[in-house]
Motif scaffolding. Structure first.
Motif, PDB file in Angstrom:
ATOM      1  N   LEU A  77      -7.482  10.849 -11.328  1.00  0.00           N
ATOM      2  CA  LEU A  77      -6.988  11.286 -10.026  1.00  0.00           C
ATOM      3  C   LEU A  77      -7.205  10.186  -8.985  1.00  0.00           C
ATOM      4  N   MET A  78      -8.369   9.530  -9.034  1.00  0.00           N
ATOM      5  CA  MET A  78      -8.653   8.440  -8.104  1.00  0.00           C
ATOM      6  C   MET A  78      -7.675   7.276  -8.319  1.00  0.00           C
ATOM      7  N   GLU A  79      -7.406   6.950  -9.569  1.00  0.00           N
ATOM      8  CA  GLU A  79      -6.462   5.870  -9.886  1.00  0.00           C
ATOM      9  C   GLU A  79      -5.077   6.160  -9.310  1.00  0.00           C
ATOM     10  N   LEU A  80      -4.604   7.380  -9.490  1.00  0.00           N
ATOM     11  CA  LEU A  80      -3.273   7.741  -8.996  1.00  0.00           C
ATOM     12  C   LEU A  80      -3.225   7.748  -7.471  1.00  0.00           C
ATOM     13  N   ARG A  81      -4.314   8.127  -6.824  1.00  0.00           N
ATOM     14  CA  ARG A  81      -4.339   8.107  -5.359  1.00  0.00           C
ATOM     15  C   ARG A  81      -4.295   6.671  -4.822  1.00  0.00           C
ATOM     16  N   VAL A  82      -4.904   5.744  -5.543  1.00  0.00           N
ATOM     17  CA  VAL A  82      -4.811   4.329  -5.162  1.00  0.00           C
ATOM     18  C   VAL A  82      -3.354   3.865  -5.270  1.00  0.00           C
ATOM     19  N   TYR A  83      -2.687   4.229  -6.368  1.00  0.00           N
ATOM     20  CA  TYR A  83      -1.265   3.863  -6.517  1.00  0.00           C
ATOM     21  C   TYR A  83      -0.423   4.466  -5.387  1.00  0.00           C
ATOM     22  N   GLN A  84      -0.762   5.692  -5.020  1.00  0.00           N
ATOM     23  CA  GLN A  84      -0.024   6.356  -3.941  1.00  0.00           C
ATOM     24  C   GLN A  84      -0.145   5.571  -2.628  1.00  0.00           C
ATOM     25  N   LYS A  85      -1.349   5.093  -2.316  1.00  0.00           N
ATOM     26  CA  LYS A  85      -1.556   4.327  -1.080  1.00  0.00           C
ATOM     27  C   LYS A  85      -0.828   2.985  -1.130  1.00  0.00           C
ATOM     28  N   ILE A  86      -0.872   2.339  -2.292  1.00  0.00           N
ATOM     29  CA  ILE A  86      -0.197   1.038  -2.416  1.00  0.00           C
ATOM     30  C   ILE A  86       1.311   1.202  -2.275  1.00  0.00           C
ATOM     31  N   LEU A  87       1.857   2.230  -2.890  1.00  0.00           N
ATOM     32  CA  LEU A  87       3.305   2.478  -2.783  1.00  0.00           C
ATOM     33  C   LEU A  87       3.712   2.731  -1.336  1.00  0.00           C
ATOM     34  N   GLY A  88       2.796   3.311  -0.571  1.00  0.00           N
ATOM     35  CA  GLY A  88       3.097   3.573   0.838  1.00  0.00           C
ATOM     36  C   GLY A  88       3.159   2.317   1.684  1.00  0.00           C
ATOM     37  N   LEU A  89       2.651   1.187   1.170  1.00  0.00           N
ATOM     38  CA  LEU A  89       2.682  -0.077   1.914  1.00  0.00           C
ATOM     39  C   LEU A  89       3.995  -0.829   1.751  1.00  0.00           C
ATOM     40  N   GLN A  90       4.793  -0.412   0.807  1.00  0.00           N
ATOM     41  CA  GLN A  90       6.012  -1.167   0.477  1.00  0.00           C
ATOM     42  C   GLN A  90       7.028  -1.156   1.625  1.00  0.00           C
ATOM     43  N   ASP A  91       7.438  -2.343   2.030  1.00  0.00           N
ATOM     44  CA  ASP A  91       8.513  -2.471   3.017  1.00  0.00           C
ATOM     45  C   ASP A  91       9.101  -3.879   2.897  1.00  0.00           C
ATOM     46  N   PRO A  92      10.210  -4.010   2.204  1.00  0.00           N
ATOM     47  CA  PRO A  92      11.002  -3.002   1.484  1.00  0.00           C
ATOM     48  C   PRO A  92      10.327  -2.608   0.162  1.00  0.00           C
ATOM     49  N   PRO A  93      10.807  -1.534  -0.464  1.00  0.00           N
ATOM     50  CA  PRO A  93      10.222  -1.069  -1.726  1.00  0.00           C
ATOM     51  C   PRO A  93      10.288  -2.136  -2.818  1.00  0.00           C
ATOM     52  N   VAL A  94       9.190  -2.275  -3.554  1.00  0.00           N
ATOM     53  CA  VAL A  94       9.123  -3.238  -4.652  1.00  0.00           C
ATOM     54  C   VAL A  94       9.070  -2.510  -5.989  1.00  0.00           C
ATOM     55  N   TRP A  95       8.325  -1.408  -6.016  1.00  0.00           N
ATOM     56  CA  TRP A  95       8.166  -0.642  -7.252  1.00  0.00           C
ATOM     57  C   TRP A  95       8.778   0.744  -7.065  1.00  0.00           C
ATOM     58  N   CYS A  96       9.547   1.166  -8.023  1.00  0.00           N
ATOM     59  CA  CYS A  96      10.267   2.445  -7.895  1.00  0.00           C
ATOM     60  C   CYS A  96       9.363   3.645  -8.169  1.00  0.00           C
ATOM     61  N   ASP A  97       8.314   3.470  -8.990  1.00  0.00           N
ATOM     62  CA  ASP A  97       7.410   4.587  -9.290  1.00  0.00           C
ATOM     63  C   ASP A  97       6.024   4.035  -9.604  1.00  0.00           C
ATOM     64  N   TRP A  98       5.081   4.944  -9.788  1.00  0.00           N
ATOM     65  CA  TRP A  98       3.709   4.502  -9.996  1.00  0.00           C
ATOM     66  C   TRP A  98       3.516   3.853 -11.365  1.00  0.00           C
ATOM     67  N   GLN A  99       4.339   4.229 -12.339  1.00  0.00           N
ATOM     68  CA  GLN A  99       4.229   3.614 -13.658  1.00  0.00           C
ATOM     69  C   GLN A  99       4.601   2.126 -13.611  1.00  0.00           C
ATOM     70  N   THR A 100       5.635   1.793 -12.800  1.00  0.00           N
ATOM     71  CA  THR A 100       6.031   0.386 -12.648  1.00  0.00           C
ATOM     72  C   THR A 100       4.943  -0.392 -11.917  1.00  0.00           C
ATOM     73  N   LEU A 101       4.371   0.230 -10.900  1.00  0.00           N
ATOM     74  CA  LEU A 101       3.285  -0.411 -10.149  1.00  0.00           C
ATOM     75  C   LEU A 101       2.091  -0.675 -11.057  1.00  0.00           C
ATOM     76  N   ARG A 102       1.760   0.269 -11.930  1.00  0.00           N
ATOM     77  CA  ARG A 102       0.632   0.089 -12.832  1.00  0.00           C
ATOM     78  C   ARG A 102       0.861  -1.094 -13.771  1.00  0.00           C
ATOM     79  N   SER A 103       2.090  -1.240 -14.233  1.00  0.00           N
ATOM     80  CA  SER A 103       2.413  -2.386 -15.099  1.00  0.00           C
ATOM     81  C   SER A 103       2.241  -3.702 -14.354  1.00  0.00           C
ATOM     82  N   CYS A 104       2.655  -3.723 -13.081  1.00  0.00           N
ATOM     83  CA  CYS A 104       2.527  -4.935 -12.264  1.00  0.00           C
ATOM     84  C   CYS A 104       1.055  -5.265 -12.006  1.00  0.00           C
ATOM     85  N   CYS A 105       0.230  -4.226 -11.811  1.00  0.00           N
ATOM     86  CA  CYS A 105      -1.198  -4.450 -11.598  1.00  0.00           C
ATOM     87  C   CYS A 105      -1.830  -5.144 -12.802  1.00  0.00           C
TER      88      CYS A 105
END
Length: 478
Positions: A80-108
């Motif tokens: 749950l903590m891991e997913l909440r971190v992804y949620q915060k990072i996705l909220g920083l995107q401007d413009p969007p870089v990752w379409c979902d949290w699974q893509t972001l996790r791969s980039c990490c």
């Protein structure tokens, strides 16, 4: 009957399990599952297939179930903590870089520096720390992260949070490196004071003798700086790591009252400290400047308003001499024989001001000279406007920002707007000011009546300097 209900519940959970595995929106079928352990295991196993918001919802539901065993609950909380971190990072995107949290996790996993840079650019230092617990960060990057985060907190005066950050760093050597690196960046006065105090309090044994002296001097310098009027601190901030030089600068600028308070502060702080200079050196500095003050004449300097005012003395002298000359000439003329030709010698006024050479008005250069084109300090020992005032330790040189010449304080009493200067209006010599303000009426003597004349050093200042020996000063608050 109870056994039959249990069997029915088991069958029902099995059907819901199949639906959760096969359906794209399978998370919906986990909520009715009665077996808390089964539900939690299914959520952890298939969470990678579902959208972020749905994953957060089902995981939070599983964690809240009191029937879940502690070991399984800890695993759910980590996810749950891991997913909440992804949620915060996705909220920083401007413009969007990752379409979902699974893509972001791969980039990490594949390009962690790109993710970290985004968080640092957004000054999300705490989020970066959370993310660093999920993915290994090289030590140098971690030091840089803590260093930036620490300065960010201190510059916002969040000293409690800064202290908590330093306490969170598990490695003492890393904590020392972060603090020293932050201090070496020469931050603001309050930040330098905090860092110097932290280093001397927590890492006294780990610092070299030279480093300890340097930090202790900076700590004392910041204390002295705080005793100065707030609006003038910026002028002396560059000397905060050299308190003895700061004291000398105050004496050079004739800030005797400020220097007195600075000496009292150093007297309190230097007791038992080794920072590269002693109270005897402070006393020696004061004695030296007291001697210079005594050697300097202190007549009042007249205020001059234009380029020709320095000729007033010869004019008055010439007028007196001319009157005397005229009376003598009259007597000589009366005694001369009638009809004799009398050869008249030029009067002192005529000798002082030849009629064929009228005074030439100073014309400033067409454009203000750059700083590197100003007249160098070492080339002139006398004011270039009045040609009388000698530059001394107390009668300081000033550069006119409009013509670049070296002038004394009395010949640079005006300010005007000068093209290219960072601060406008800026200090200029009286000749440049008069040239560009010919239509502006000069201040009459009656208007200036009551204004104090500029004195290089007064008898009071000399007396104060003589009394400012460390042995005769009382500690602050006495």
């Amino acid at each position: 009957r109870t056994r039959g209900l249990d069997d029915l519940s088991s069958v029902r959970d099995s059907v819901l399990t199949c639906a959760a595995v096969c359906d794209k929106e399978g998370w919906q079928y986990l909520f009715p599952v009665k077996d808390a352990s089964l539900r939690s295991q299914l959520a952890l196993r298939f969470v990678d297939k579902w959208p972020l918001e749905s994953c957060l919802e089902i995981l939070a539901y599983c964690v809240s179930d009191m029937a879940v065993q502690e070991e399984l609950k800890s695993e759910l909380q980590r996810k749950l903590m891991e997913l909440r971190v992804y949620q915060k990072i996705l909220g920083l995107q401007d413009p969007p870089v990752w379409c979902d949290w699974q893509t972001l996790r791969s980039c990490c996993a594949e390009d962690p520096s790109a993710v970290m840079d985004m968080m640092l650019d957004s000054q999300e230092y705490e989020l970066c720390e959370e993310w660093g617990r999920l993915y290994p960060i090289p030590r140098e990057h971690m030091v840089s992260l803590h260093h930036k985060h620490l300065l960010h907190l201190l510059e916002r005066s969040e000293h409690d949070k800064a202290l908590q950050l330093l306490q969170r760093i598990p490695d003492p050597t890393m904590c020392l490196e972060v603090t020293e690196r932050s201090l070496d960046q020469h931050p603001s006065l309050a930040t330098s004071h905090f860092l110097a105090n932290y280093l001397t309090s927590h890492f006294y044994g780990e610092l070299t003798t030279d480093r300890h002296r340097e930090i202790q001097a900076l700590y004392m310098g910041s204390k002295v700086l705080l005793t100065l009027p707030e609006q003038h601190r910026a002028s002396y901030a560059r000397l905060s790591s050299s308190p003895l030089l700061m004291l000398e600068q105050l004496l050079m600028n004739m800030k005797v009252d400020w220097a007195t308070t600075a000496v009292q502060t150093l007297h309190q702080l230097l007791a038992g400290q080794d920072i590269g200079f002693t109270l005897d050196e402070v006393d020696s500095l004061l004695s030296r400047y007291a001697g210079k003050a005594l050697d300097l004449p202190y007549p009042l300097r007249e205020k001059r308003s234009d380029s020709m005012i320095h000729l007033q003395e010869p004019v008055h002298q010439a007028s007196d001499s001319e009157t005397l000359s005229r009376s003598s000439s009259a007597e000589f003329s009366a005694a001369a024989a009638p009809g004799s030709a009398l050869v008249r010698s030029p009067s002192p006024k005529e000798r002082a001001f030849p009629q064929t050479q009228p005074p030439v008005e100073f014309v400033p250069p067409e454009t203000p000279p750059a700083r590197d084109q100003w007249v160098p300090d070492e080339t002139e020992s006398v004011c270039m406007v009045c040609c009388r005032e000698h530059f001394t330790m107390f009668n300081r040189r000033h550069h006119c920002r409009r013509c670049g010449r070296l002038v004394c304080g009395s010949c640079s009493t005006k300010k005007m707007v000068v093209e290219g200067c960072r601060e406008n209006p800026t200090r200029v010599c009286d000749q440049c000011y008069s040239y560009y303000n010919k239509d502006t009426p000069e201040e009459s003597p009656c208007q200036s009546e009551g204004k104090p004349d500029l004195v290089p050093v007064s008898l009071l200042s000399v007396h104060q300097l003589q009394l400012m020996t460390v042995g005769q000063l009382k500690p602050l608050g006495s």
